[in-house]
Design an enzyme around this catalytic site. Structure first.
Site, short mmCIF file in Angstrom:
data_model
loop_
_atom_site.label_atom_id
_atom_site.label_comp_id
_atom_site.label_asym_id
_atom_site.label_seq_id
_atom_site.Cartn_x
_atom_site.Cartn_y
_atom_site.Cartn_z
N LYS A 4 11.23 4.48 5.80
CA LYS A 4 11.38 3.44 4.78
C LYS A 4 12.20 4.06 3.67
O LYS A 4 11.74 5.02 3.02
CB LYS A 4 10.02 3.06 4.21
CG LYS A 4 9.06 2.35 5.15
CD LYS A 4 7.67 2.32 4.53
CE LYS A 4 6.74 1.36 5.24
NZ LYS A 4 5.33 1.55 4.81
N HIS A 49 11.07 -2.01 7.30
CA HIS A 49 11.13 -2.76 6.04
C HIS A 49 9.91 -2.41 5.19
O HIS A 49 9.08 -1.59 5.59
CB HIS A 49 11.12 -4.26 6.36
CG HIS A 49 9.83 -4.70 7.02
ND1 HIS A 49 9.37 -5.98 7.02
CD2 HIS A 49 8.88 -3.98 7.70
CE1 HIS A 49 8.21 -6.05 7.65
NE2 HIS A 49 7.89 -4.85 8.08
N ARG A 50 9.74 -3.07 4.04
CA ARG A 50 8.50 -3.00 3.27
C ARG A 50 7.86 -4.38 3.29
O ARG A 50 8.52 -5.38 3.60
CB ARG A 50 8.76 -2.60 1.81
CG ARG A 50 9.37 -1.25 1.58
CD ARG A 50 8.67 -0.10 2.27
NE ARG A 50 7.27 0.06 1.97
CZ ARG A 50 6.74 1.08 1.28
NH1 ARG A 50 7.53 2.02 0.80
NH2 ARG A 50 5.43 1.19 1.11
N SER A 51 6.61 -4.44 2.90
CA SER A 51 5.95 -5.76 2.87
C SER A 51 6.53 -6.63 1.75
O SER A 51 6.61 -7.85 1.87
CB SER A 51 4.45 -5.61 2.75
OG SER A 51 4.12 -4.78 1.66
N HIS A 69 -2.32 -7.27 3.89
CA HIS A 69 -1.22 -8.23 3.91
C HIS A 69 -1.69 -9.65 4.20
O HIS A 69 -0.89 -10.55 4.35
CB HIS A 69 -0.19 -7.83 4.98
CG HIS A 69 0.60 -6.61 4.58
ND1 HIS A 69 1.45 -5.97 5.44
CD2 HIS A 69 0.65 -5.93 3.43
CE1 HIS A 69 2.01 -4.93 4.83
NE2 HIS A 69 1.53 -4.89 3.61
N GLU A 88 4.28 -10.52 5.85
CA GLU A 88 5.42 -10.16 6.69
C GLU A 88 5.71 -11.23 7.75
O GLU A 88 6.44 -10.98 8.70
CB GLU A 88 5.17 -8.80 7.35
CG GLU A 88 5.04 -7.69 6.31
CD GLU A 88 4.92 -6.30 6.91
OE1 GLU A 88 4.76 -6.20 8.15
OE2 GLU A 88 4.99 -5.33 6.15
N SER A 99 0.88 -1.16 0.00
CA SER A 99 0.00 0.00 0.00
C SER A 99 0.91 1.21 0.00
O SER A 99 1.23 1.74 1.04
CB SER A 99 -0.81 0.01 1.28
OG SER A 99 0.07 0.07 2.37
N ASP A 147 3.39 7.05 8.89
CA ASP A 147 4.00 6.30 7.78
C ASP A 147 3.45 6.88 6.48
O ASP A 147 4.05 7.79 5.89
CB ASP A 147 3.67 4.81 7.94
CG ASP A 147 4.11 3.97 6.74
OD1 ASP A 147 4.83 4.49 5.87
OD2 ASP A 147 3.72 2.79 6.66
N ASP A 181 0.02 -1.18 13.65
CA ASP A 181 -0.01 -0.36 12.44
C ASP A 181 -1.38 -0.57 11.80
O ASP A 181 -1.64 -1.63 11.23
CB ASP A 181 1.10 -0.78 11.46
CG ASP A 181 1.06 0.03 10.17
OD1 ASP A 181 0.24 0.97 10.07
OD2 ASP A 181 1.86 -0.27 9.26
N LYS A 231 11.29 -2.17 12.67
CA LYS A 231 10.35 -3.27 12.42
C LYS A 231 10.72 -3.95 11.11
O LYS A 231 10.99 -3.28 10.11
CB LYS A 231 8.90 -2.80 12.44
CG LYS A 231 8.48 -1.86 11.34
CD LYS A 231 6.95 -1.69 11.37
CE LYS A 231 6.45 -0.98 10.13
NZ LYS A 231 5.00 -0.94 10.04
N GLU A 276 -1.16 -4.58 11.12
CA GLU A 276 -0.07 -5.25 11.84
C GLU A 276 -0.26 -5.14 13.34
O GLU A 276 -0.54 -4.06 13.86
CB GLU A 276 1.28 -4.58 11.52
CG GLU A 276 1.67 -4.64 10.08
CD GLU A 276 2.95 -3.84 9.80
OE1 GLU A 276 3.68 -3.49 10.75
OE2 GLU A 276 3.20 -3.57 8.62
N GLU A 327 0.81 3.26 14.76
CA GLU A 327 1.27 3.76 13.46
C GLU A 327 0.06 3.95 12.54
O GLU A 327 -0.81 3.08 12.48
CB GLU A 327 2.25 2.75 12.87
CG GLU A 327 2.77 3.13 11.49
CD GLU A 327 3.69 2.06 10.91
OE1 GLU A 327 4.34 1.33 11.68
OE2 GLU A 327 3.72 1.93 9.67
#
Ligand code: PGA
Ligand code: ZN
Length: 436
Positions: free
Chosen positions: A342, A370-372, A159, A211, A39, A317, A246, A393, A168, A292
């Site tokens: 990120k 990180h990214r997914s 996700h 993730e 996303s 984010d 998140d 994370k 998350e 988040e």
């Protein structure tokens, strides 16, 4: 000096194409691979994809790869840049070469791959670890800080395939004494959670999301947090592990309303005021370290209103996309108090460092992420140590591309801590880590 720049199309953890870059100097060949979000915030730097080609459903990155090979590489070589002390110049030059405000001509994925590989080349030339190179780039000269890992152990949102709207649910071993202990606590709790889910919902419910978090058939945040509480208690870590959420709420915000039923047949609309009530309820009831994206990327009023009375870390984010202008705006509006970092949202290492420094100058915390869609590249582990962000994370303590970062952090702590004076594990001070 840069002798050669090569690039290729590879696959990320979701099986989608991504960019790999090799920068060759007299010290060797230095590689980087670029991550990708599911996303992506609408204000992020643009990753270039071969939309007009049928291969990979239009997600190929051959155009970006070609830009590295035929435009960026030759231009950097011609300029004779030295990665050891010219990271900023290299990054600024690539931005200029691109010529757009969001890196849409050459592609943020092309530019970032080169930028990260150059950092590795620079560290090797200076004969120092990557985190040390990044620390110098950022003018960090305080204690060495090992970050608290925030493990995403329950996946929802886009996700996973369950009906949970929030994306998350993380566990953060703030009560550990070292990163090594935190990793053990995270892994043991993850295993306990797996058994718990198998007992409650049957073994098929232990499938995992992008993730590495489990995605059992649960719908409400309370159900998720109760599961986490039970798993932590069973592991014997009560009071030593905090939670984080998140919500990634831009995914289900439309026309001023948050639809918590967006993944089901039935809408479950909540007004911003009802969302605030929901958050306040869970903040009161559970040991939550941070929220988040509790509100959508352009729902500024709700952010500001909630932040007014909130003692917790509120991380932007999608709201900020680690963009200095958006951070400035959020600061003016008093919308949040922490920036998610990120690197691919911005597109160069120097700009990522600059954004982190700017956020810190506002007395905000910085949370490396990180990214997914990830790769086994572990760059962000060094970034979190180099910038002394106190928390990171990188998904669950599971799946190769997630544990690559945690394993690198373990390696850094194990191999280096004796040479660091002073150093600490951020622990309870993950927001503003400092030596006590
Ligand atoms: P993304 O998710 O990489 O899909 O944006 C990660 C996050 O938002 O934390
Ligand atoms: Zn997020």
């Amino acid at each position: 000096m840069i002798l050669e720049v090569q690039a290729g199309q590879r696959l990320d953890s979701r099986g989608n194409p991504t960019v790999q870059v090799d920068v060759k100097t007299s010290h060797g060949v230095f590689r980087a691979m670029v991550p990708s979000g599911a996303s992506t915030g609408s204000h992020e730097a643009v990753e270039l994809r071969d939309k007009d080609k049928p291969a990979y459903g239009g997600k190929g990155v051959l155009g970006a790869v070609d830009n590295v090979r035929s435009i960026i590489g030759p231009a950097l070589i011609e300029k004779g840049f030295n990665p050891q002390n010219q990271q900023k110049e290299i990054d600024a030059f690539m931005c200029e070469l691109d010529g757009t405000p969001n890196k849409s001509r050459l592609g943020a994925n092309a530019i970032l791959g080169v930028s990260m590989a150059c950092s590795r080349a620079g560290a090797a030339a200076a004969d120092i670890p990557l985190y040390e190179f990044l620390r110098r780039e950022a003018n960090e000269n305080g204690a060495y800080i090992m970050p608290v890992p925030f493990f995403n152990v329950l996946d929802g949102g886009r996700h996973s395939g369950n009906t949970m709207a929030f994306r998350e649910f993380m566990i953060a071993p703030t009560g550990a004494q070292s990163f090594e202990e935190a990793l053990r606590m995270g892994s043991e709790t993850y295993s306990a959670l797996q058994s718990l889910i198998a007992r409650k919902f049957g073994p098929p419910a232990t499938g995992i999301g992008d993730e590495g978090g489990f995605a059992p058939p649960i719908t409400t945040p309370e159900e998720a947090l109760d599961l986490l509480t039970e798993a932590v208690d069973e592991s014997g870590y009560t009071g030593k592990i905090k939670f984080a959420i998140d919500s990634a709420s831009s995914e289900f915000f439309k026309d001023g309303v948050y639809d918590l039923g967006f993944k089901t047949e039935e809408a479950n609309p909540k007004s911003p005021a009802q969302m605030m009530e929901l958050y306040n309820g869970i903040l009161d009831k559970y040991p939550i370290a941070l929220l988040e994206d509790p509100f959508a990327e352009d729902d500024w009023d709700s952010w500001t209103k909630f932040n007014e009375n909130c003692q917790h870390e509120l991380v932007g984010d999608d709201l900020l996309v680690a963009n200095v202008d958006r951070v400035r705006m959020a600061h003016e509006k008093k919308a949040c108090n922490s920036m998610l970092l990120k690197v691919n949202q911005i597109g160069t290492v120097s700009e990522a460092i600059e954004a982190a420094r700017f956020a810190k100058s506002l007395d905000w915390s910085v949370f490396v992420s990180h990214r997914s869609g990830e790769t086994t590249d572990d760059f962000i582990a060094d970034l979190a140590v180099g910038l002394a962000t106190g928390h990171i994370k990188s998904g669950a303590p599971c799946r190769g591309e997630r544990v690559a970062k945690y394993n690198r952090l373990l390696e850094i702590e194990t191999d280096q801590k004796d040479s660091w004076k002073p150093w600490s594990y951020a622990g309870e001070k993950f927001r503003f880590p400092e030596i006590s």
